[in-house]
Design a protein around this motif. Structure first.
Motif, mmCIF file in Angstrom:
data_model
loop_
_atom_site.group_PDB
_atom_site.id
_atom_site.type_symbol
_atom_site.label_atom_id
_atom_site.label_comp_id
_atom_site.label_asym_id
_atom_site.label_seq_id
_atom_site.Cartn_x
_atom_site.Cartn_y
_atom_site.Cartn_z
ATOM 1 N N UNK A 27 0.841 -1.206 0.000
ATOM 2 C CA UNK A 27 0.000 0.000 0.000
ATOM 3 C C UNK A 27 0.874 1.253 0.000
ATOM 4 N N UNK A 28 1.959 1.203 0.748
ATOM 5 C CA UNK A 28 2.882 2.343 0.770
ATOM 6 C C UNK A 28 3.517 2.532 -0.612
ATOM 7 N N UNK A 29 3.817 1.410 -1.304
ATOM 8 C CA UNK A 29 4.366 1.513 -2.662
ATOM 9 C C UNK A 29 3.372 2.192 -3.608
ATOM 10 N N UNK A 30 2.070 2.032 -3.301
ATOM 11 C CA UNK A 30 1.035 2.690 -4.117
ATOM 12 C C UNK A 30 0.694 4.073 -3.542
ATOM 13 N N UNK A 31 1.624 4.633 -2.772
ATOM 14 C CA UNK A 31 1.551 6.028 -2.295
ATOM 15 C C UNK A 31 0.477 6.305 -1.254
ATOM 16 N N UNK A 32 0.056 5.261 -0.533
ATOM 17 C CA UNK A 32 -0.840 5.489 0.606
ATOM 18 C C UNK A 32 0.014 5.793 1.847
ATOM 19 N N UNK A 33 -0.604 6.421 2.827
ATOM 20 C CA UNK A 33 0.047 6.633 4.127
ATOM 21 C C UNK A 33 -0.498 5.561 5.061
ATOM 22 N N UNK A 34 0.410 4.701 5.543
ATOM 23 C CA UNK A 34 -0.057 3.479 6.206
ATOM 24 C C UNK A 34 0.266 3.456 7.698
ATOM 25 N N UNK A 35 -0.732 3.113 8.492
ATOM 26 C CA UNK A 35 -0.526 2.829 9.924
ATOM 27 C C UNK A 35 -0.667 1.322 10.083
ATOM 28 N N UNK A 36 0.379 0.667 10.595
ATOM 29 C CA UNK A 36 0.310 -0.789 10.802
ATOM 30 C C UNK A 36 0.031 -1.044 12.289
ATOM 31 N N UNK A 37 -1.205 -1.389 12.588
ATOM 32 C CA UNK A 37 -1.622 -1.548 13.988
ATOM 33 C C UNK A 37 -1.584 -3.020 14.402
ATOM 34 N N UNK A 38 -1.555 -3.265 15.703
ATOM 35 C CA UNK A 38 -1.470 -4.635 16.242
ATOM 36 C C UNK A 38 -2.024 -4.647 17.653
ATOM 37 N N UNK A 39 -1.829 -5.741 18.359
ATOM 38 C CA UNK A 39 -2.492 -5.884 19.667
ATOM 39 C C UNK A 39 -1.976 -4.876 20.698
ATOM 40 N N UNK A 72 -1.251 -1.706 19.987
ATOM 41 C CA UNK A 72 -1.546 -0.333 19.541
ATOM 42 C C UNK A 72 -2.464 0.346 20.551
ATOM 43 N N UNK A 73 -2.084 1.560 20.954
ATOM 44 C CA UNK A 73 -2.950 2.314 21.887
ATOM 45 C C UNK A 73 -3.909 3.152 21.057
ATOM 46 N N UNK A 74 -5.136 3.277 21.498
ATOM 47 C CA UNK A 74 -6.130 4.114 20.825
ATOM 48 C C UNK A 74 -6.396 3.702 19.384
ATOM 49 N N UNK A 75 -6.566 2.406 19.160
ATOM 50 C CA UNK A 75 -6.863 1.914 17.807
ATOM 51 C C UNK A 75 -8.058 2.668 17.209
ATOM 52 N N UNK A 76 -9.059 2.925 18.048
ATOM 53 C CA UNK A 76 -10.269 3.612 17.586
ATOM 54 C C UNK A 76 -9.939 4.960 16.969
ATOM 55 N N UNK A 77 -9.040 5.698 17.612
ATOM 56 C CA UNK A 77 -8.711 7.032 17.108
ATOM 57 C C UNK A 77 -8.034 6.949 15.737
ATOM 58 N N UNK A 78 -7.166 5.943 15.555
ATOM 59 C CA UNK A 78 -6.530 5.762 14.238
ATOM 60 C C UNK A 78 -7.602 5.432 13.194
ATOM 61 N N UNK A 79 -8.506 4.517 13.545
ATOM 62 C CA UNK A 79 -9.517 4.073 12.582
ATOM 63 C C UNK A 79 -10.464 5.220 12.212
ATOM 64 N N UNK A 80 -10.797 6.044 13.171
ATOM 65 C CA UNK A 80 -11.737 7.149 12.904
ATOM 66 C C UNK A 80 -11.168 8.150 11.889
ATOM 67 N N UNK A 81 -9.823 8.174 11.763
ATOM 68 C CA UNK A 81 -9.209 9.115 10.817
ATOM 69 C C UNK A 81 -8.903 8.475 9.460
ATOM 70 N N UNK A 82 -9.175 7.177 9.339
ATOM 71 C CA UNK A 82 -8.721 6.450 8.142
ATOM 72 C C UNK A 82 -9.700 6.572 6.969
ATOM 73 N N UNK A 83 -9.136 6.597 5.755
ATOM 74 C CA UNK A 83 -9.968 6.498 4.548
ATOM 75 C C UNK A 83 -10.294 5.032 4.275
#
Ligand code: NAP
Length: 288
Positions: A181-193, A195-206
């Motif tokens: 996805x990064x190679x296709x010029x997206x800005x990527x957040x790689x989250x895992x178990x 990750x703090x505040x997963x909800x906040x990251x998801x709420x900002x995601x396209x």
């Protein structure tokens, strides 16, 4: 507004028609693309995945071979049989179906397969291409990530500049997908178990890709309705014998823009992409 369903069916149909043509073109030159699945033991889930691969292989006119080995096969015998497959010029694509038995887990399984026949795209030489920034989908790249890109392209999603949260950092999905996805010029957040505040990251995601493996983990409380988020559900979980994703589809359908179904989404994309890799591998092998 109800979310658009990004079904795999029309994408699979389009790719399949293209693969049938290419398979026929190879056959007129005397070459039948041939896939071999190495299966150790009788894990019921593995047997079902192998059946799907066989069916799709045969539907495009390719040859399918099963190398079924007993659970107690020695690592020496296993290595010899995989090497024989590597050296067999009439086999163009090989995969080792996971899981294997305990004594084989110490082997460097991805690197046992000739990289030119590595249609799962797990060999170090193939994954390395992801690090170097490739966007070339004719390369033997891991099937679930490549299948997700194929699906997004089919539905006209432009990845450039998009904020994408990938949840799960496995070697087969999250890590290679985040790189692609990064190679296709997206800005990527790689989250895992952790990750703090997963909800906040998801709420900002396209776009959100979930590869967690927990049924109905993401519900409406994770999404910001004004974002029209696209949700790609990789999860394959079973509840009462029924296949279900990581996403609670009923709960999120009015707060996201689009979502892949489970079943009928990422799963079939992974299988058709494996067969696509078989055809690319065969075409490259006969060119030399
Ligand atoms: P996996 O090895 O099962 O690992 C799960 C990942 O999810 C880990 O990275 C883990 O974090 C993360 N995780 C677990 N709980 C979490 C939480 N509460 N919040 C955020 N992250 C969390 O991953 P996988 O092999 O990619 O499989 C994931 C799911 O996708 C499974 O259901 C699998 O069956 C499915 N799958 C489907 C396909 C398909 O074609 N549809 C293909 C492959 C896999 P840590 O790293 O911190 O432990």
């Amino acid at each position: 507004m109800t979310a658009k369903i990004l079904s795999a069916a029309p994408v699979v149909e389009k790719i399949k028609n293209n693969l049938i043509e290419r398979c026929n073109a190879l056959k007129t030159r005397g070459i039948t693309p041939s896939m071999c699945v190495v299966l150790v033991g009788n894990n019921p889930a593995s047997l079902s995945y192998v059946r799907n691969k066989k069916r799709m292989c045969e539907e495009i006119g390719a040859h399918f071979q099963l190398e079924h080995m007993p659970d107690d096969i020695s690592s020496e015998e296993f290595l010899k049989r995989v090497e024989d497959l590597n050296l067999n010029p009439s086999i163009h694509g090989i995969i080792i179906q996971l899981p294997v038995s305990e004594n084989l887990k110490k082997l460097n399984l991805p690197n046992l397969i000739d990289p030119a026949k590595d249609i799962d795209g797990f060999h170090g030489l193939n994954t390395q291409k992801l690090y170097s920034g490739t966007k070339d989908l004719s390369l033997l790249l891991p099937c679930t990530p490549k299948g997700i890109i194929n699906l997004l392209h089919f539905y006209g999603v432009d990845l450039k500049g998009k904020t994408i949260v990938v949840i799960g950092r496995s070697l087969i999905v999250g890590k290679p997908l985040s790189m692609l996805l990064s190679n296709f010029d997206a800005t990527v957040v790689l989250a895992h178990s952790q990750t703090k505040d997963l909800k906040q990251f998801i709420k900002q995601a396209d776009i959100v890709v979930s590869a967690i493996g927990k049924a109905h983990y993401l519900d409406e409380s994770y999404f910001n309705p004004i974002k029209n988020t696209i949700v790609i559900d990789v999860g394959m979980n079973t509840i009462d014998g029924k296949l279900t994703g990581d996403v609670d589809q009923k709960s999120i359908k009015d707060v996201v823009g689009a979502m892949t179904p489970v079943p009928g989404g990422v799963g079939p994309m992974t299988v058709i992409t494996l067969i696509e890799n078989l055809i690319f591998a065969t075409e490259k092998q006969i060119k030399g």
